[in-house]
Design an enzyme around this catalytic site. Sequence first.
Site, mmCIF file in Angstrom:
data_model
loop_
_atom_site.group_PDB
_atom_site.id
_atom_site.type_symbol
_atom_site.label_atom_id
_atom_site.label_comp_id
_atom_site.label_asym_id
_atom_site.label_seq_id
_atom_site.Cartn_x
_atom_site.Cartn_y
_atom_site.Cartn_z
ATOM 1 C CG ASN A 55 -0.273 -0.199 2.601
ATOM 2 O OD1 ASN A 55 0.614 -0.955 2.809
ATOM 3 N ND2 ASN A 55 -1.101 0.398 3.424
ATOM 4 C CD GLU A 57 -1.440 4.828 4.423
ATOM 5 O OE1 GLU A 57 -1.080 5.691 5.189
ATOM 6 O OE2 GLU A 57 -2.273 3.759 4.729
ATOM 7 C CB CYS A 66 -5.048 -1.473 -1.663
ATOM 8 S SG CYS A 66 -6.507 -0.756 -0.680
ATOM 9 C CD GLU A 68 -5.210 -6.241 -0.889
ATOM 10 O OE1 GLU A 68 -4.946 -5.045 -1.108
ATOM 11 O OE2 GLU A 68 -5.913 -6.564 -0.102
ATOM 12 C CB CYS A 99 -10.861 -2.996 0.544
ATOM 13 S SG CYS A 99 -9.999 -2.247 -1.014
ATOM 14 C CB CYS A 102 -8.289 -4.907 -3.637
ATOM 15 S SG CYS A 102 -7.291 -3.429 -3.186
#
Length: 146
Positions: A55, A57, A66, A68, A99, A102
């Site tokens: 991930n 940010e 993310c 994935e 999530c 993803c």
Amino acid sequence: MTDEPKPASSSSPTPGHTSLEAKALAAQDRAYAPYSKFAVGAAIRMDGEEFTGINVENASYGLGVCAERTAVFNAVNAGRTTLEEVAVATNASPPSSPCGACRQVLLEFAPDPARVTITALNAKGERRSWTLAELIPDGFSGRELP
Ligand code: THU
């Protein structure tokens, strides 16, 4: 879904982990998550080749991506388009599942979502696993598009 340790695969670089699991755990150390402090490492196999993602940010929070999805974009950038398996490493206990966004991105590259296994794990050795079909039943595949 199981918390039992799995036997190591023959290609495992670390005892007790499959190759994908080991790569997801190693990738987790590279996560850029200064805001949430929730480091995520993902490893996927596409067309027989393994790719990792973390991930990433941003100070403008909504721009974070993310692990994935980073892994999928990494693989597609390398010319791979068929998703076979996923491992996701976090510090969550029990291990947390991908999530919704993803799941949708993973679905894009899964011709048969029932044959794609997603394993969530943590460094304590806890695991949960699902098929992609279980995580996103009746997902939007794009077949409906003109
Ligand atoms: N995150 C992932 O990388 N994968 C998921 O499936 C869930 C959430 C990241 C996004 C954000 O950087 C942090 O975890 C907290 O939500």
